[in-house]
Design a protein around this motif. Sequence first.
Motif, short mmCIF file in Angstrom:
data_model
loop_
_atom_site.label_atom_id
_atom_site.label_comp_id
_atom_site.label_asym_id
_atom_site.label_seq_id
_atom_site.Cartn_x
_atom_site.Cartn_y
_atom_site.Cartn_z
N SER A 160 20.58 58.12 -12.62
CA SER A 160 19.45 57.12 -12.47
C SER A 160 19.68 56.25 -11.55
O SER A 160 18.54 55.49 -11.02
N LYS A 161 20.73 56.06 -10.67
CA LYS A 161 20.87 55.14 -9.58
C LYS A 161 20.80 55.82 -8.47
O LYS A 161 21.00 55.13 -7.42
N GLY A 162 20.61 57.15 -8.47
CA GLY A 162 20.59 57.88 -7.05
C GLY A 162 21.89 58.55 -6.56
O GLY A 162 22.04 58.84 -5.34
N ASN A 163 22.93 58.14 -7.45
CA ASN A 163 24.14 58.76 -7.04
C ASN A 163 24.43 60.27 -6.91
O ASN A 163 23.44 60.63 -8.16
N ILE A 164 24.65 61.03 -6.29
CA ILE A 164 24.78 62.70 -6.27
C ILE A 164 25.72 63.13 -7.24
O ILE A 164 26.95 62.87 -7.21
N LEU A 165 25.35 63.68 -8.30
CA LEU A 165 26.23 64.51 -9.33
C LEU A 165 26.64 65.76 -8.86
O LEU A 165 27.78 66.31 -9.37
N PHE A 166 25.80 66.52 -7.96
CA PHE A 166 26.19 67.78 -7.70
C PHE A 166 25.41 67.88 -6.30
O PHE A 166 24.29 67.64 -6.54
N CYS A 167 25.81 68.83 -5.40
CA CYS A 167 25.11 69.22 -4.04
C CYS A 167 25.75 70.33 -3.53
O CYS A 167 26.91 70.77 -3.51
N THR A 168 24.88 71.24 -2.83
CA THR A 168 25.26 72.10 -1.95
C THR A 168 24.00 72.37 -1.05
O THR A 168 23.12 71.57 -1.04
N GLY A 169 23.96 73.64 -0.24
CA GLY A 169 22.98 73.90 0.39
C GLY A 169 22.90 75.31 0.78
O GLY A 169 23.74 76.00 0.54
N GLN A 170 21.64 75.62 1.48
CA GLN A 170 21.55 76.94 1.93
C GLN A 170 21.45 76.80 3.61
O GLN A 170 20.86 76.23 4.10
N VAL A 171 21.88 78.13 4.04
CA VAL A 171 21.61 78.38 5.49
C VAL A 171 20.64 79.61 5.49
O VAL A 171 20.92 80.38 5.03
#
Length: 357
Positions: A160-171
């Motif tokens: 709710s504060k904009g903190n990232i709880l999980f992240c990854t990405g695609q190429v």
Amino acid sequence: MTEYYYVHSLEDYDQVMRAAAFYTFKYGKIDFVESQNEYWLPLEARLREDFNVHNGLRPDELRTVLLKSEMKHAYEKGGIKTAHWLLLDTKTRALKFSKMVGFPLIVKPDHGVGAAHTYKIETARQLDDVLRQIEGDGRSYIMEEFVPGHVETFDGITDSKGNILFCTGQVMKHTPLAMLDGDGENISYTRNMQQSDLLAVGERAVKAFSAKQTFFHFEFFRLDSDKPGLGKKGDIVGLEVNMRAPGGYIPDKMNYAYDVDVYQIWAESIVYDENRSFRDYGFKRYVTHYGRGAGVDYLHTADDIRQRFGSRILLEKTPPPSISGGMGAQVFILKADTKETLIEDGDFILAKRVVQE
């Protein structure tokens, strides 16, 4: 699930409003309205407005995540470059813009999903043809300089504060436009975001777009060659954004790559405002989507692929024709320990039969 309420059409706001009113009467104030679908963002926002739901975007906040022109302003707010652009209004301004940035150009709807109604323009004559074609179709269009690069994404979930709880990405080794222009053949793989320079850029984007207690899917170009006035080879350029779970089989790929359940993380972000089950997540393996094109004479059959890769195949799917142009007519999703292996896998899966003259 405790209960569900059926409506005949989500397009009929009176039916939807009555459903929300029923839940309010029976269970109390509504805390969240979510669909995870780009099309229903305006409906979500209207329900939040009418039922005073504090979590999520209201109608007057939608422009930044629906209009490509507004996305560019937000990216720039985060110190992230974007391609030079122009909202199409007159032919004179379009020609002036083309002389300023040069060909090729990209023309696409300012409000649109994916690469539908997107045109790559190589000459002034093609520009004139496209302007005639789109005139009066009711859409607002944006024109951009062509960016010589491939797409990389920054995907995840915030509290709710904009903190990232999980992240990854695609190429993505093929751009969405190239997939639709071709036969749908494509390759994309889940990368170790924690070891990428895109992480810091993505974190700035999350703040610039005020992504709070939501899935996010940011798209960037990584330049494959120098682009005067934009950047050097390897630089990152902002493209578009979706405030929802990434589409297609990307959530499955995220789960396999990190041994997590992203929808569990999302649910915990809503209920507890934290990531309880997968707090110490880490990258485990590359997970790659190989989309085979329709009507292509491939060297190896589907059985050949199954026999060669066995348990390394995590998913095998046949997307419906409506989306196969962007995903492939037949999809294999494989795990691999190294980037070299995933490239070798692609060479085998996408190898074409050579016809002798």
